[in-house]
Write an enzyme that holds these catalytic residues in place. Structure first.
Site, PDB file in Angstrom:
ATOM      1  CG  ASP A   6      -1.710   1.278   1.363  1.00  0.00           C
ATOM      2  OD1 ASP A   6      -2.105   1.841   0.325  1.00  0.00           O
ATOM      3  OD2 ASP A   6      -1.935   1.718   2.513  1.00  0.00           O
ATOM      4  N   GLY A   8       1.500   4.952   0.074  1.00  0.00           N
ATOM      5  CA  GLY A   8       0.882   6.223   0.425  1.00  0.00           C
ATOM      6  C   GLY A   8       1.856   7.370   0.249  1.00  0.00           C
ATOM      7  CB  THR A  10       3.766   9.584   4.888  1.00  0.00           C
ATOM      8  OG1 THR A  10       3.054  10.827   4.789  1.00  0.00           O
ATOM      9  CG2 THR A  10       4.867   9.719   5.919  1.00  0.00           C
ATOM     10  N   GLY A 107      -9.390   7.375  -5.195  1.00  0.00           N
ATOM     11  CA  GLY A 107      -8.081   6.864  -4.779  1.00  0.00           C
ATOM     12  C   GLY A 107      -8.114   5.367  -4.553  1.00  0.00           C
ATOM     13  CB  ALA A 108      -5.669   2.729  -5.423  1.00  0.00           C
ATOM     14  CG  ASP A 109      -6.121   5.668  -0.399  1.00  0.00           C
ATOM     15  OD1 ASP A 109      -6.708   6.028  -1.441  1.00  0.00           O
ATOM     16  OD2 ASP A 109      -5.795   6.473   0.497  1.00  0.00           O
ATOM     17  NE  ARG A 110     -11.997   8.472  -0.591  1.00  0.00           N
ATOM     18  CZ  ARG A 110     -12.738   9.510  -0.993  1.00  0.00           C
ATOM     19  NH1 ARG A 110     -12.369  10.214  -2.061  1.00  0.00           N
ATOM     20  NH2 ARG A 110     -13.854   9.821  -0.370  1.00  0.00           N
ATOM     21  CB  THR A 132      -0.561  11.911   3.915  1.00  0.00           C
ATOM     22  OG1 THR A 132       0.479  10.953   4.097  1.00  0.00           O
ATOM     23  CG2 THR A 132       0.044  13.283   3.680  1.00  0.00           C
TER      24      THR A 132
END
EC number: 2.7.1.33
Length: 259
Positions: A6, A8, A10, A107-110, A132
């Site tokens: 994952d 991100g 940061t 966003g891919a993370d979402r 972040t």
């Protein structure tokens, strides 16, 4: 075993799953200047330290919100693991129906968080990811991703005070015992932490009402990310902290796409 990454703004969080069990979780700093070889050396050192044989990795999946590191990360996986990774994006099966104006812009993370939470909880959800940026996502019981809100992360807010106000110091993000504080550092901590808790509860309350107005039952609220536990201790709306929600979502998406 599979490797999930994952990426991100940061940190890049790495997880290794053996079947459905997370056996290793670690992180390295995100740096667009690093080459594939530099990332590869870092990852192999982590594997060696944790007694993991890279040859045991049979699949890799990547989620990223940092486009300019993707060439290095994908090349690193191909060079050092001899695997073509699955990259979360258009064309990848998720089981989530995205009701965004432009689904490709989510966003891919979402998406990954939504997949994991929908698979685990099977109920209407509000998902908060303290990264972040802090993201709030609404997912219906049947798996429709409705959208949400994006706010500056807690660390961004603290850094902005330090950078823009000449006499204010950089502070550690810890929760003071009270809001009426008697020194500058505690006053900043109180304003940032308790102010953020208030923001979370207000946004979640509004999101819950909007979802219930659409006919959903009251959503369950799941938080993840580095500072989720700190905020959840005082929040009146967070039901559960799931620290590995994103990694679990990557594992689930990999399973849906491994053929």
């Amino acid at each position: 075993m599979i490797l999930v990454l994952d990426a991100g703004n940061t940190n890049i969080v790495l997880g290794i799953y053996k079947d459905k069990e997370l056996i290793l979780e670690c992180r390295i700093g995100t740096d667009a200047k690093r080459t594939a070889d530099e990332y590869g050396i870092q990852v192999l050192k982590l594997f060696s330290y944790n007694n993991i044989d890279p040859r045991d990795i049979k699949g890799v999946i990547i989620s990223s919100v940092v486009p300019n590191i993707m060439y290095s990360i994908e090349h690193m996986i191909r060079k050092y693991f001899k695997i073509n990774p699955v990259v979360v994006g258009p064309g990848v099966k998720t089981g989530i129906n995205i009701k965004y104006d432009n689904p490709k812009s989510v966003g891919a993370d979402r998406i990954v968080n939504a997949v994991a939470a929908h698979e685990i909880y099977k109920k209407p959800l509000v998902i908060i990811d303290f990264g972040t940026a802090t993201t709030y996502c609404a997912v219906t019981k049947k798996g429709d991703y409705l959208g949400g809100a994006i706010c500056p992360g807690i660390k961004i807010s603290a850094d902005a005070l330090f950078e823009k106000a000449a006499k204010l110091p950089r502070i550690e993000l810890v929760k003071p015992c009270r809001v009426i504080c008697k020194n500058t550092i505690s006053s900043m901590q109180a304003g940032i932490i308790y102010g953020y808790i208030g923001q979370v509860d207000y946004i979640v309350t509004k999101m819950k009402k909007e979802m219930m107005d659409l006919g959903e039952e009251e959503p369950y609220v799941v938080a993840t990310g580095g500072l989720a536990t700190l905020i959840a201790q005082e929040s009146k709306t967070i039901d559960e902290v799931s620290p590995f929600l994103t990694l679990e979502g990557l594992r689930i998406i990999y399973e849906k796409n491994k053929e």
